[in-house]
Design an enzyme around this catalytic site. Sequence first.
Site, short mmCIF file in Angstrom:
data_model
loop_
_atom_site.label_atom_id
_atom_site.label_comp_id
_atom_site.label_asym_id
_atom_site.label_seq_id
_atom_site.Cartn_x
_atom_site.Cartn_y
_atom_site.Cartn_z
N ASP A 59 0.87 -1.18 0.00
CA ASP A 59 0.00 0.00 0.00
C ASP A 59 0.90 1.23 0.00
O ASP A 59 1.08 1.88 1.03
CB ASP A 59 -0.88 -0.08 1.26
C1 SPV Z 1 -6.56 1.65 4.66
O1 SPV Z 1 -7.32 0.77 5.07
O2 SPV Z 1 -6.05 1.63 3.54
C2 SPV Z 1 -6.22 2.77 5.50
C3 SPV Z 1 -6.19 2.57 6.95
O3 SPV Z 1 -5.89 3.81 4.99
S1 SPV Z 1 -4.59 2.10 7.35
O4 SPV Z 1 -4.25 0.87 6.64
O5 SPV Z 1 -4.61 1.89 8.77
O6 SPV Z 1 -3.68 3.17 7.00
MG MG Z 2 -5.33 3.57 2.99
#
Ligand code: SPV
Ligand code: MG
Length: 289
Positions: A59
Amino acid sequence: MSLNIHPSHPSFRSVMAEHPLTRIAGAHSALGGVIAEQVGFQAVWASSFEISAARCLPDASLLSMTDYLEAAANIQKALTVPVVADCDTGFGNSMNVAYMVAEYERAGITAVCMEDKIFPKMNSFAAAAHTLLDAGDFAHKIETAKKAQRSEDFFVIARTEAMISGLGVDEALKRCTTYADAGADAVLVHSKKATKDEVLEFLEQWDNRLPVVVVPTTYPDWHADEAHAAGVSAVIYANQGLRATITSLRTALGSIYQTGHSAHLEDSIAEVKDVFALQRLGQWQEFTA
Ligand code: SPV
Ligand code: MG
């Protein structure tokens, strides 16, 4: 005859107005979104973490806006509750934000969330610097998003990563005030501490100008009612569905491989007719009748 193959959904703004506490579950697919809706959640978070993980990618702003939009739109198409689209940093500068809002709104998404990190960003829980964008520059992105929206209903959540980056509650309060001035519809305060204390401290000092959204991933024992009593308006269970899926798949597939058959799983996995129901097969078949 009305067939529910193209469900319609209220705006996230109207859901927030209707519920003292809006409970939101993360998803990366329509299937996860529909299950979240069926068990009672009032909205679905199209999570950048989940959508990236579904492709076994970090991510980390690797997927494009188009990828995230497609995933969010595919979830929204299957639901009668609204999607809140996790739009990371807005995918670039203010010009990118304007394009993002136009595209998401056109796709029927009624709420987006942007965070105040620099692009490219890294998931909040990963070991990384989590450098913040200048508060004024992020406020400009919020202003741009609000200017770019067509419908008055469109909802923009300003997320601060001040506590994630170690700058503390005071910086989070300062930034959220700036984002409220810029026209945000709600603020999201994220923390990765093992307790809710930091978020509680924020709530005690926040002047309630805007609703507050929280993501209790690392402090999972915070009951939704308690969070609401402390001043929270919406709570996002951002990745528990993904993590449950990983565990279930590993257990089921591992056991089939080990035993050489799947008989022992029959009572603990969804029946094929359950899959048909989620596919709304009966409603589609009415077209052939
Ligand atoms: C997501 O679920 O992509 C978020 C929350 O942004 S976190 O993973 O906690 O950043
Ligand atoms: Mg996120």
